[in-house]
Motif scaffolding. Structure first.
Motif, PDB file in Angstrom:
ATOM      1  N   ARG A 136      28.995  45.455  34.405  1.00 11.83           N
ATOM      2  CA  ARG A 136      28.374  45.758  35.318  1.00 11.83           C
ATOM      3  C   ARG A 136      28.950  44.607  36.432  1.00 11.83           C
ATOM      4  O   ARG A 136      28.962  43.345  36.006  1.00 11.83           O
ATOM      5  CB  ARG A 136      26.996  45.480  35.046  1.00 11.83           C
ATOM      6  N   SER A 137      29.113  44.930  37.550  1.00  9.46           N
ATOM      7  CA  SER A 137      29.890  44.437  38.474  1.00  9.46           C
ATOM      8  C   SER A 137      28.853  44.237  39.921  1.00  9.46           C
ATOM      9  O   SER A 137      28.872  45.415  40.445  1.00  9.46           O
ATOM     10  CB  SER A 137      31.049  45.017  38.931  1.00  9.46           C
ATOM     11  N   GLU A 138      28.152  43.341  40.037  1.00 12.70           N
ATOM     12  CA  GLU A 138      27.217  43.257  41.129  1.00 12.70           C
ATOM     13  C   GLU A 138      27.694  42.603  42.346  1.00 12.70           C
ATOM     14  O   GLU A 138      28.409  41.743  42.111  1.00 12.70           O
ATOM     15  CB  GLU A 138      25.765  42.619  40.735  1.00 12.70           C
ATOM     16  N   GLY A 139      27.312  42.853  43.512  1.00 16.12           N
ATOM     17  CA  GLY A 139      27.840  42.264  44.784  1.00 16.12           C
ATOM     18  C   GLY A 139      29.245  42.639  45.119  1.00 16.12           C
ATOM     19  O   GLY A 139      29.846  42.203  46.269  1.00 16.12           O
ATOM     20  N   THR A 140      29.701  43.652  44.451  1.00 17.60           N
ATOM     21  CA  THR A 140      30.883  44.186  45.135  1.00 17.60           C
ATOM     22  C   THR A 140      31.243  45.667  44.402  1.00 17.60           C
ATOM     23  O   THR A 140      30.620  45.850  43.510  1.00 17.60           O
ATOM     24  CB  THR A 140      32.148  43.335  44.428  1.00 17.60           C
ATOM     25  N   ASN A 141      31.998  46.438  45.188  1.00 12.89           N
ATOM     26  CA  ASN A 141      32.289  47.828  44.606  1.00 12.89           C
ATOM     27  C   ASN A 141      34.003  47.768  44.140  1.00 12.89           C
ATOM     28  O   ASN A 141      34.430  49.030  44.188  1.00 12.89           O
ATOM     29  CB  ASN A 141      32.008  48.819  45.939  1.00 12.89           C
ATOM     30  N   LEU A 142      34.555  46.556  44.080  1.00 12.01           N
ATOM     31  CA  LEU A 142      35.710  46.736  43.480  1.00 12.01           C
ATOM     32  C   LEU A 142      35.941  46.671  42.080  1.00 12.01           C
ATOM     33  O   LEU A 142      35.013  46.067  41.204  1.00 12.01           O
ATOM     34  CB  LEU A 142      36.544  45.573  43.916  1.00 12.01           C
ATOM     35  N   VAL A 143      36.670  47.600  41.539  1.00 10.17           N
ATOM     36  CA  VAL A 143      36.899  47.496  39.781  1.00 10.17           C
ATOM     37  C   VAL A 143      37.388  45.877  39.601  1.00 10.17           C
ATOM     38  O   VAL A 143      38.312  45.438  40.044  1.00 10.17           O
ATOM     39  CB  VAL A 143      38.156  48.343  39.504  1.00 10.17           C
ATOM     40  N   PRO A 144      36.427  45.344  38.436  1.00  8.22           N
ATOM     41  CA  PRO A 144      36.796  44.111  38.266  1.00  8.22           C
ATOM     42  C   PRO A 144      38.048  43.855  37.423  1.00  8.22           C
ATOM     43  O   PRO A 144      37.859  43.518  35.989  1.00  8.22           O
ATOM     44  CB  PRO A 144      35.590  43.659  37.454  1.00  8.22           C
ATOM     45  N   ALA A 145      39.182  44.189  37.775  1.00  5.72           N
ATOM     46  CA  ALA A 145      40.533  44.229  36.866  1.00  5.72           C
ATOM     47  C   ALA A 145      40.822  42.894  36.197  1.00  5.72           C
ATOM     48  O   ALA A 145      41.089  42.740  34.929  1.00  5.72           O
ATOM     49  CB  ALA A 145      41.690  44.434  37.735  1.00  5.72           C
TER      50      ALA A 145
END
Length: 171
Positions: A136-145
């Motif tokens: 779950r990556s909140e605050g961004t729409n970037l893939v968390p590589a």
């Protein structure tokens, strides 16, 4: 202008939150150095590929490919087999955005505040899964590589202590 840009970056950093849950097959022992990263249905495939290339840990190399499932005629498995003929990777990392994180304010208005992803590592050529993660990556729409690689290090699948931060592709 500079003050507003700095404020925005600090605000984004402070409000971004990434949570990861992962699971491994404990009896499986994988030894790999080359990774084929498959981005399924990425809306920003070039940008997402660059994020993986920049975050790739030192001592590892990767190839990135993207695939739009709604436009594809072949299966994911046959696509991986075809792409790996060029890449010659040891494992494939399949990254798929699985949904939006939606917040609702007190007035009932909703907005998308981030994304959810599933990530799976499979051996090649037999494509047997040995590690999975839900992110779950909140605050961004970037893939968390970077977060994905950090979790692989934490789970013991990647053996290095430092993430490689230099720009540019690794082949």
């Amino acid at each position: 202008m500079i003050k507003s840009t700095a404020f925005f970056l600090i605000f984004t950093f402070l409000t971004s939150c990434v949570s990861v849950r992962s699971n491994s097959k404990t009896h499986q022992e994988a030894s790999f150095r080359k990774i084929l990263v498959l981005l399924l249905d990425s809306s920003h495939d070039v940008r997402d590929s660059q994020r993986f290339l920049k975050a790739c840990p030192e001592g590892y190399s990767l190839c990135t490919v993207s695939r739009s499932q709604e436009l594809a005629f072949d299966s994911v498995d046959s696509f991986i087999t075809k792409e790996n003929k060029v890449c010659q990777a040891d494992v494939v990392m399949i990254v798929k955005r699985t949904g939006d994180i939606i917040q609702q304010n007190s007035y009932g208005a909703t907005r998308v505040t981030g994304n959810e992803y599933s990530v799976e590592l499979q051996t090649l050529p037999d494509q047997q899964a040995f590690w999975k993660a839900s992110i779950r990556s909140e605050g961004t729409n970037l893939v968390p590589a970077r977060t994905i690689f950090k979790r692989l290090i934490q789970d013991g699948w990647i053996h290095t202590n430092q993430l490689h931060l230099e720009a540019g592709p690794k082949h």
